[in-house]
Design a protein around this motif. Structure first.
Motif, PDB file in Angstrom:
ATOM      1  N   ALA A 162       0.826  -1.217   0.000  1.00 27.80           N
ATOM      2  CA  ALA A 162       0.000   0.000   0.000  1.00 27.80           C
ATOM      3  C   ALA A 162       0.855   1.259   0.000  1.00 27.80           C
ATOM      4  O   ALA A 162       0.523   2.257   0.653  1.00 27.80           O
ATOM      5  N   LEU A 163       1.966   1.209  -0.748  1.00 34.27           N
ATOM      6  CA  LEU A 163       2.837   2.370  -0.884  1.00 34.27           C
ATOM      7  C   LEU A 163       2.595   3.040  -2.233  1.00 34.27           C
ATOM      8  O   LEU A 163       2.473   2.358  -3.259  1.00 34.27           O
ATOM      9  N   ALA A 164       2.554   4.353  -2.239  1.00 32.01           N
ATOM     10  CA  ALA A 164       2.332   5.095  -3.478  1.00 32.01           C
ATOM     11  C   ALA A 164       3.608   5.124  -4.301  1.00 32.01           C
ATOM     12  O   ALA A 164       4.688   5.436  -3.789  1.00 32.01           O
ATOM     13  N   CYS A 165       3.483   4.805  -5.583  1.00 34.29           N
ATOM     14  CA  CYS A 165       4.606   4.920  -6.496  1.00 34.29           C
ATOM     15  C   CYS A 165       4.541   6.282  -7.164  1.00 34.29           C
ATOM     16  O   CYS A 165       3.583   6.591  -7.885  1.00 34.29           O
ATOM     17  N   ALA A 166       5.557   7.098  -6.934  1.00 30.80           N
ATOM     18  CA  ALA A 166       5.582   8.441  -7.526  1.00 30.80           C
ATOM     19  C   ALA A 166       5.811   8.385  -9.024  1.00 30.80           C
ATOM     20  O   ALA A 166       5.507   9.344  -9.739  1.00 30.80           O
ATOM     21  N   GLY A 167       6.348   7.263  -9.504  1.00 34.56           N
ATOM     22  CA  GLY A 167       6.630   7.113 -10.924  1.00 34.56           C
ATOM     23  C   GLY A 167       7.993   6.489 -11.137  1.00 34.56           C
ATOM     24  O   GLY A 167       8.725   6.201 -10.181  1.00 34.56           O
ATOM     25  N   PHE A 168       8.327   6.283 -12.402  1.00 33.03           N
ATOM     26  CA  PHE A 168       9.602   5.691 -12.782  1.00 33.03           C
ATOM     27  C   PHE A 168      10.447   6.719 -13.527  1.00 33.03           C
ATOM     28  O   PHE A 168       9.924   7.506 -14.322  1.00 33.03           O
ATOM     29  N   VAL A 169      11.740   6.687 -13.273  1.00 33.77           N
ATOM     30  CA  VAL A 169      12.699   7.516 -13.993  1.00 33.77           C
ATOM     31  C   VAL A 169      13.779   6.597 -14.560  1.00 33.77           C
ATOM     32  O   VAL A 169      14.279   5.712 -13.855  1.00 33.77           O
ATOM     33  N   ILE A 170      14.096   6.774 -15.823  1.00 29.69           N
ATOM     34  CA  ILE A 170      15.187   6.012 -16.421  1.00 29.69           C
ATOM     35  C   ILE A 170      16.502   6.675 -15.995  1.00 29.69           C
ATOM     36  O   ILE A 170      16.738   7.851 -16.264  1.00 29.69           O
ATOM     37  N   GLY A 171      17.341   5.896 -15.328  1.00 26.54           N
ATOM     38  CA  GLY A 171      18.527   6.473 -14.715  1.00 26.54           C
ATOM     39  C   GLY A 171      19.641   6.812 -15.674  1.00 26.54           C
ATOM     40  O   GLY A 171      20.472   7.672 -15.374  1.00 26.54           O
ATOM     41  N   SER A 172      19.675   6.159 -16.844  1.00 28.62           N
ATOM     42  CA  SER A 172      20.754   6.414 -17.805  1.00 28.62           C
ATOM     43  C   SER A 172      20.234   6.093 -19.212  1.00 28.62           C
ATOM     44  O   SER A 172      20.241   4.934 -19.633  1.00 28.62           O
ATOM     45  N   TRP A 173      19.805   7.127 -19.924  1.00 31.00           N
ATOM     46  CA  TRP A 173      19.301   6.945 -21.284  1.00 31.00           C
ATOM     47  C   TRP A 173      20.476   7.018 -22.254  1.00 31.00           C
ATOM     48  O   TRP A 173      21.168   8.019 -22.321  1.00 31.00           O
ATOM     49  N   PRO A 174      20.729   5.946 -23.009  1.00 27.65           N
ATOM     50  CA  PRO A 174      21.918   5.916 -23.871  1.00 27.65           C
ATOM     51  C   PRO A 174      21.847   6.894 -25.035  1.00 27.65           C
ATOM     52  O   PRO A 174      20.758   7.272 -25.484  1.00 27.65           O
ATOM     53  N   ASP A 175      23.007   7.271 -25.525  1.00 29.39           N
ATOM     54  CA  ASP A 175      23.072   8.158 -26.680  1.00 29.39           C
ATOM     55  C   ASP A 175      22.477   7.500 -27.924  1.00 29.39           C
ATOM     56  O   ASP A 175      21.892   8.184 -28.773  1.00 29.39           O
ATOM     57  N   ASP A 176      22.654   6.192 -28.033  1.00 33.71           N
ATOM     58  CA  ASP A 176      22.144   5.447 -29.180  1.00 33.71           C
ATOM     59  C   ASP A 176      21.319   4.263 -28.673  1.00 33.71           C
ATOM     60  O   ASP A 176      21.779   3.124 -28.674  1.00 33.71           O
ATOM     61  N   PRO A 177      20.090   4.530 -28.206  1.00 34.92           N
ATOM     62  CA  PRO A 177      19.283   3.477 -27.594  1.00 34.92           C
ATOM     63  C   PRO A 177      18.906   2.381 -28.585  1.00 34.92           C
ATOM     64  O   PRO A 177      18.603   2.658 -29.744  1.00 34.92           O
ATOM     65  N   ASP A 178      18.932   1.142 -28.113  1.00 34.63           N
ATOM     66  CA  ASP A 178      18.561   0.029 -28.985  1.00 34.63           C
ATOM     67  C   ASP A 178      17.043  -0.126 -29.038  1.00 34.63           C
ATOM     68  O   ASP A 178      16.295   0.651 -28.424  1.00 34.63           O
ATOM     69  N   LEU A 179      16.600  -1.126 -29.762  1.00 39.69           N
ATOM     70  CA  LEU A 179      15.165  -1.338 -29.957  1.00 39.69           C
ATOM     71  C   LEU A 179      14.444  -1.572 -28.636  1.00 39.69           C
ATOM     72  O   LEU A 179      13.347  -1.046 -28.412  1.00 39.69           O
ATOM     73  N   ALA A 180      15.050  -2.352 -27.746  1.00 42.54           N
ATOM     74  CA  ALA A 180      14.407  -2.625 -26.461  1.00 42.54           C
ATOM     75  C   ALA A 180      14.205  -1.342 -25.660  1.00 42.54           C
ATOM     76  O   ALA A 180      13.127  -1.111 -25.102  1.00 42.54           O
ATOM     77  N   ALA A 181      15.233  -0.499 -25.600  1.00 43.67           N
ATOM     78  CA  ALA A 181      15.123   0.750 -24.845  1.00 43.67           C
ATOM     79  C   ALA A 181      14.036   1.651 -25.429  1.00 43.67           C
ATOM     80  O   ALA A 181      13.229   2.229 -24.690  1.00 43.67           O
ATOM     81  N   ARG A 182      14.001   1.772 -26.733  1.00 43.07           N
ATOM     82  CA  ARG A 182      13.003   2.642 -27.353  1.00 43.07           C
ATOM     83  C   ARG A 182      11.595   2.099 -27.134  1.00 43.07           C
ATOM     84  O   ARG A 182      10.659   2.859 -26.868  1.00 43.07           O
ATOM     85  N   SER A 183      11.440   0.796 -27.220  1.00 46.07           N
ATOM     86  CA  SER A 183      10.124   0.185 -26.998  1.00 46.07           C
ATOM     87  C   SER A 183       9.679   0.335 -25.544  1.00 46.07           C
ATOM     88  O   SER A 183       8.482   0.479 -25.260  1.00 46.07           O
ATOM     89  N   ASN A 184      10.639   0.317 -24.618  1.00 46.29           N
ATOM     90  CA  ASN A 184      10.303   0.383 -23.201  1.00 46.29           C
ATOM     91  C   ASN A 184       9.670   1.702 -22.787  1.00 46.29           C
ATOM     92  O   ASN A 184       8.987   1.773 -21.757  1.00 46.29           O
ATOM     93  N   LEU A 185       9.884   2.742 -23.555  1.00 44.38           N
ATOM     94  CA  LEU A 185       9.290   4.035 -23.198  1.00 44.38           C
ATOM     95  C   LEU A 185       7.769   3.939 -23.129  1.00 44.38           C
ATOM     96  O   LEU A 185       7.138   4.515 -22.241  1.00 44.38           O
TER      97      LEU A 185
END
Length: 241
Positions: A162-185
């Protein structure tokens, strides 16, 4: 929110940088900010820890507090036991955060590793301290493959307590993100039921403090004081898929 707990889906994924960015953004608009590190592990007594790094990047107006330090780079409970030192329990963490909140506008409490890493021999975790204060928890996640599972598990653990999640932050977005990273957004909010509220560029900690402070609001969504537009960010990177 007066007290915000910062956890991660694992270790070495950018919790300290995210904490520094929130602190810098909040200080820039006139809020008084404290940063609390309940247990620093893996460092000797004279080495600068996370509190020193957040202060360096965010500004020396910040109040940085560390409750305990253990030399082994392990979970706090294990590191305390190996060092023969007292562990830090949730009541001590909650008390320290509450005292800081009495004299600061915002208090950031950064855990060690993930949400359920043990802090003492009773198996207490950062979630227990957040529960004592009824404080929200922000989760820092990695960008790429594997993050959906760990993020969903963390979100589920928060809901179970029963804890509130303030949200998610990506800690390190790569300069050249791969397909998985882009899809994860797009997939990350769907899998977790919580909003994506920021993304820090890879290497943010290597910026000069002045450059870090100027850029920080552009990495965070308005709900945590920044200017970052999740829809625009997602649209740009999704168009590359």
């Amino acid at each position: 929110m007066t007290v915000l707990f910062v956890t991660g889906t694992g270790t070495e994924i950018g919790k300290t940088m995210v904490s520094a960015a929130i602190a810098a953004t909040s200080l820039a608009v006139g809020f008084s900010v404290a940063y609390l590190k309940p247990a620093q592990t893996g460092l000797g007594p004279d080495q600068p820890g996370d509190a020193a790094e957040v202060t360096r990047l965010a500004g020396h107006e910040l109040t940085g507090v560390e409750l305990a330090r253990y030399p082994d780079p392990l979970a706090p409970a294990t590191a305390a036991r190996r060092a023969g030192l007292p562990s830090v329990g949730p009541a001590e963490i909650a008390e320290a955060a509450a005292k800081l909140a009495a004299v600061h506008d915002i208090v950031l409490v950064e855990g060690a590793g993930g949400l359920l890493v043990r802090f003492d021999q009773e198996g207490s975790t950062l979630a227990d301290a957040a529960k004592m204060l009824g404080a929200p928890v922000l989760v820092v996640a990695q960008a790429g493959l594997g993050t959906l599972n760990t993020a969903a598990l963390t979100a589920e653990a928060l809901r179970a307590r029963a804890l509130a999640c303030a949200g998610f932050v990506i800690g390190s977005w790569p300069d050249d993100p791969d397909l998985a990273a882009r899809s994860n957004l797009a997939d990350l909010p769907d899998c977790t039921g919580a909003p994506l509220i920021g993304a820090l560029p890879a290497g943010a900690g290597s910026l000069t403090p002045d450059a870090f402070r100027q850029a920080a609001p552009g990495w965070l969504a308005p709900r945590i004081g920044g200017l970052w537009d999740v829809d625009a960010f997602t649209a740009i990177w999704s168009s590359i898929i």
